[in-house]
Enzyme design. Structure first.
Site, PDB file in Angstrom:
ATOM      1  N   HIS A  18      -3.792   6.962   1.381  1.00  0.00           N
ATOM      2  CA  HIS A  18      -4.013   5.652   0.774  1.00  0.00           C
ATOM      3  C   HIS A  18      -5.397   5.177   1.212  1.00  0.00           C
ATOM      4  O   HIS A  18      -5.752   5.270   2.389  1.00  0.00           O
ATOM      5  CB  HIS A  18      -2.934   4.675   1.240  1.00  0.00           C
ATOM      6  CG  HIS A  18      -3.334   3.245   1.071  1.00  0.00           C
ATOM      7  ND1 HIS A  18      -3.745   2.739  -0.134  1.00  0.00           N
ATOM      8  CD2 HIS A  18      -3.434   2.225   1.963  1.00  0.00           C
ATOM      9  CE1 HIS A  18      -4.066   1.464   0.024  1.00  0.00           C
ATOM     10  NE2 HIS A  18      -3.891   1.130   1.285  1.00  0.00           N
ATOM     11  N   CYS A  21       0.818  -1.218   0.000  1.00  0.00           N
ATOM     12  CA  CYS A  21       0.000   0.000   0.000  1.00  0.00           C
ATOM     13  C   CYS A  21       0.848   1.264   0.000  1.00  0.00           C
ATOM     14  O   CYS A  21       0.384   2.330  -0.395  1.00  0.00           O
ATOM     15  CB  CYS A  21      -0.936  -0.018   1.208  1.00  0.00           C
ATOM     16  SG  CYS A  21      -2.045  -1.426   1.137  1.00  0.00           S
ATOM     17  N   ASN A  80     -10.063  -1.032  -1.594  1.00  0.00           N
ATOM     18  CA  ASN A  80      -8.634  -0.779  -1.363  1.00  0.00           C
ATOM     19  C   ASN A  80      -7.837  -1.422  -2.502  1.00  0.00           C
ATOM     20  O   ASN A  80      -7.745  -2.640  -2.590  1.00  0.00           O
ATOM     21  CB  ASN A  80      -8.247  -1.374  -0.005  1.00  0.00           C
ATOM     22  CG  ASN A  80      -6.761  -1.234   0.319  1.00  0.00           C
ATOM     23  OD1 ASN A  80      -5.928  -1.069  -0.568  1.00  0.00           O
ATOM     24  ND2 ASN A  80      -6.441  -1.314   1.598  1.00  0.00           N
TER      25      ASN A  80
HETATM   26  N1  COA Z   1     -19.109  -9.454   7.152  1.00  0.00           N
HETATM   27  C1  COA Z   1     -19.725  -9.755   8.306  1.00  0.00           C
HETATM   28  N2  COA Z   1     -19.064 -10.050   9.442  1.00  0.00           N
HETATM   29  C2  COA Z   1     -17.732 -10.055   9.391  1.00  0.00           C
HETATM   30  C3  COA Z   1     -17.024  -9.769   8.218  1.00  0.00           C
HETATM   31  C4  COA Z   1     -17.771  -9.461   7.062  1.00  0.00           C
HETATM   32  N3  COA Z   1     -17.182  -9.157   5.873  1.00  0.00           N
HETATM   33  N4  COA Z   1     -15.711  -9.847   8.481  1.00  0.00           N
HETATM   34  C5  COA Z   1     -15.580 -10.171   9.763  1.00  0.00           C
HETATM   35  N5  COA Z   1     -16.804 -10.305  10.328  1.00  0.00           N
HETATM   36  C6  COA Z   1     -17.136 -10.665  11.705  1.00  0.00           C
HETATM   37  C7  COA Z   1     -16.041 -11.430  12.400  1.00  0.00           C
HETATM   38  O1  COA Z   1     -16.087 -12.800  12.065  1.00  0.00           O
HETATM   39  C8  COA Z   1     -16.369 -11.172  13.842  1.00  0.00           C
HETATM   40  O2  COA Z   1     -17.415 -12.028  14.235  1.00  0.00           O
HETATM   41  P1  COA Z   1     -17.423 -12.676  15.716  1.00  0.00           P
HETATM   42  O3  COA Z   1     -17.498 -11.507  16.633  1.00  0.00           O
HETATM   43  O4  COA Z   1     -18.636 -13.520  15.670  1.00  0.00           O
HETATM   44  O5  COA Z   1     -16.140 -13.439  15.811  1.00  0.00           O
HETATM   45  C9  COA Z   1     -16.902  -9.757  13.835  1.00  0.00           C
HETATM   46  O6  COA Z   1     -17.287  -9.481  12.484  1.00  0.00           O
HETATM   47  C10 COA Z   1     -15.902  -8.737  14.283  1.00  0.00           C
HETATM   48  O7  COA Z   1     -14.676  -9.038  13.643  1.00  0.00           O
HETATM   49  P2  COA Z   1     -13.423  -8.167  13.828  1.00  0.00           P
HETATM   50  O8  COA Z   1     -12.323  -8.682  12.947  1.00  0.00           O
HETATM   51  O9  COA Z   1     -13.129  -7.954  15.280  1.00  0.00           O
HETATM   52  O10 COA Z   1     -13.996  -6.822  13.222  1.00  0.00           O
HETATM   53  P3  COA Z   1     -13.370  -5.401  13.247  1.00  0.00           P
HETATM   54  O11 COA Z   1     -14.326  -4.489  13.853  1.00  0.00           O
HETATM   55  O12 COA Z   1     -11.963  -5.407  13.734  1.00  0.00           O
HETATM   56  O13 COA Z   1     -13.347  -5.087  11.699  1.00  0.00           O
HETATM   57  C11 COA Z   1     -11.811  -4.913   9.908  1.00  0.00           C
HETATM   58  C12 COA Z   1     -12.545  -5.837  10.811  1.00  0.00           C
HETATM   59  C13 COA Z   1     -10.943  -5.725   8.964  1.00  0.00           C
HETATM   60  C14 COA Z   1     -12.819  -4.116   9.057  1.00  0.00           C
HETATM   61  C15 COA Z   1     -10.976  -3.945  10.776  1.00  0.00           C
HETATM   62  O14 COA Z   1     -10.142  -4.676  11.637  1.00  0.00           O
HETATM   63  C16 COA Z   1     -10.151  -3.009   9.984  1.00  0.00           C
HETATM   64  O15 COA Z   1     -10.667  -2.073   9.424  1.00  0.00           O
HETATM   65  N6  COA Z   1      -8.821  -3.203   9.942  1.00  0.00           N
HETATM   66  C17 COA Z   1      -7.941  -2.487   9.074  1.00  0.00           C
HETATM   67  C18 COA Z   1      -7.949  -3.145   7.739  1.00  0.00           C
HETATM   68  C19 COA Z   1      -7.260  -2.355   6.684  1.00  0.00           C
HETATM   69  O16 COA Z   1      -7.342  -1.169   6.619  1.00  0.00           O
HETATM   70  N7  COA Z   1      -6.570  -3.041   5.805  1.00  0.00           N
HETATM   71  C20 COA Z   1      -5.888  -2.440   4.751  1.00  0.00           C
HETATM   72  C21 COA Z   1      -4.527  -2.090   5.155  1.00  0.00           C
HETATM   73  S1  COA Z   1      -3.684  -1.346   3.865  1.00  0.00           S
END
Ligand code: COA
Length: 331
Positions: free
Chosen positions: A258, A114, A288
């Site tokens: 980004h 990224c 992204n």
């Molecule tokens: N749809 C529905 N539910 C989903 C899901 C989706 N696409 N993806 C994950 N979940 C669920 C998980 O399984 C989890 O369920 P559980 O509580 O029953 O175990 C719940 O949602 C919460 O998961 P979690 O991973 O804790 O969610 P979060 O609030 O941390 O959000 C991201 C996940 C990935 C959106 C978040 O961590 C994030 O934004 N991270 C940064 C990612 C990023 O920017 N990446 C690019 C870098 S360049």
């Protein structure tokens, strides 16, 4: 010493639009979850019969050349940022070079995910500043959709990443305007927090049925770790760029982060105390696109006339590695 500027910018995204509702049909997810956690409403996925990383980049490059009125034969060097090259080797830089008919000039490939576009921009800037090259073509292009686990098991990353390409012509600037500084960082302690492990070369057998059926060919992301580090590193590296040039956040006319995740962008915007009109986001439409996200966003911001001559443009990125970077540009 010369300075360098972005003389023209272009982008290309595949035609196929994939909405959150489309994803609901193939995995256990909802439009509400995706919009709330990422801001993404739709993204583009490539057409395997038509799009390649290098030909998407070529289309973006031709647009950048047209907009900067640069003839293809005036390009001296290529810097190509991608983590999803067409071949395992050689990199996509030479493939785009061939497509443009530029056989003979140097082509460098960058794999900084990224942060790749800002790393590439920084390299182009150094070459132009020293006088070694006059016009450098810098691109960021990715096809992520073919490496995503689109089952429910991969939903936390497969809803985020997508495909596209952006390109910029970096040209010698005679009037002091242009790239003021770039700032590059990395911390390999976190390499496995966001990565695709295979096909890795440090294995006894690089490819086996067991490996293919396993999870290591898919993108693996510790979303929480990425989020926590991103918000810290983004603001650090922006402050570094501002301080280096004697500026403060209120001097920024346009901030283009980004497009990692809208929540991260909003968080950073708040930290920097920037009003909405000074921040450009388009992750809602494209997801992204890794190394392509910044040049696609600059190109769209320019098209929408959000970027005017003399504006102070701040770019910043964070991603796999971890790597993070910024650039301050007098447009
Ligand atoms: N749809 C529905 N539910 C989903 C899901 C989706 N696409 N993806 C994950 N979940 C669920 C998980 O399984 C989890 O369920 P559980 O509580 O029953 O175990 C719940 O949602 C919460 O998961 P979690 O991973 O804790 O969610 P979060 O609030 O941390 O959000 C991201 C996940 C990935 C959106 C978040 O961590 C994030 O934004 N991270 C940064 C990612 C990023 O920017 N990446 C690019 C870098 S360049």
């Amino acid at each position: 010493m010369y300075t360098s500027k972005i003389a023209g910018i272009g982008h290309y995204v595949p035609e196929k639009v994939v909405t959150n509702n489309d994803l609901e049909k193939i995995m256990d997810t909802t439009n509400e979850w995706i919009v709330e956690r990422t801001g993404i409403e739709q993204r583009r996925w490539f057409n395997p019969d038509e799009d390649t990383v290098s030909n998407m980049a070529t289309k973006a490059a031709r647009m950048a050349m047209e907009r900067s009125q640069t003839k293809v034969e005036e390009i001296d060097f290529i810097v190509f940022a991608t983590i999803t090259p067409d071949y395992f080797f050689p990199g996509s830089g030479v493939l785009m070079q061939r497509e443009l008919g530029l056989q003979g000039i140097g082509a460098l490939d960058i794999r900084n995910a990224c942060s790749g576009f800002i790393y590439a921009l920084s390299i182009a800037d150094q070459f132009v500043k020293t006088g070694m090259y006059k016009n450098v073509l810098v691109v960021g292009a990715e096809i992520q959709s073919s490496a995503l686990d689109k089952s429910t098991a991969g939903r936390s990353s497969s809803v985020i990443f997508a495909d596209g390409a952006g390109a910029a012509i970096i040209t010698r600037s005679e009037n002091g305007k242009g790239i003021l500084s770039t700032h590059l960082h990395a911390d390999g302690d976190f390499a496995e927090e966001l990565y695709v492990k295979d096909p890795g070369s440090s294995r006894k057998v690089r490819l086996s049925q067991e490996l293919i059926e396993g999870p290591t060919f898919n993108l693996t992301m510790n979303g929480n770790a990425v989020f926590k580090h991103a918000v810290v590193r983004f603001s650090e590296v922006i402050q570094e760029a501002l301080q280096h040039n004697g500026h403060s956040p209120e001097d920024i006319d346009l901030f283009i982060p980004h497009q990692a995740n809208l929540r991260i962008s909003n968080f950073v915007q708040k930290q920097m105390n920037l009003p909405d009109e000074k921040v450009f986001n388009n992750i809602m439409h494209y997801g992204n696109t890794t190394a392509a996200s910044i040049p696609i966003a600059i190109s769209e911001a320019w098209e929408k006339e959000k970027l005017k001559e003399g504006d102070l443009l701040c770019l910043a990125a964070f991603g796999s590695g971890f790597t993070w970077a910024s650039a301050l540009i007098r447009w």
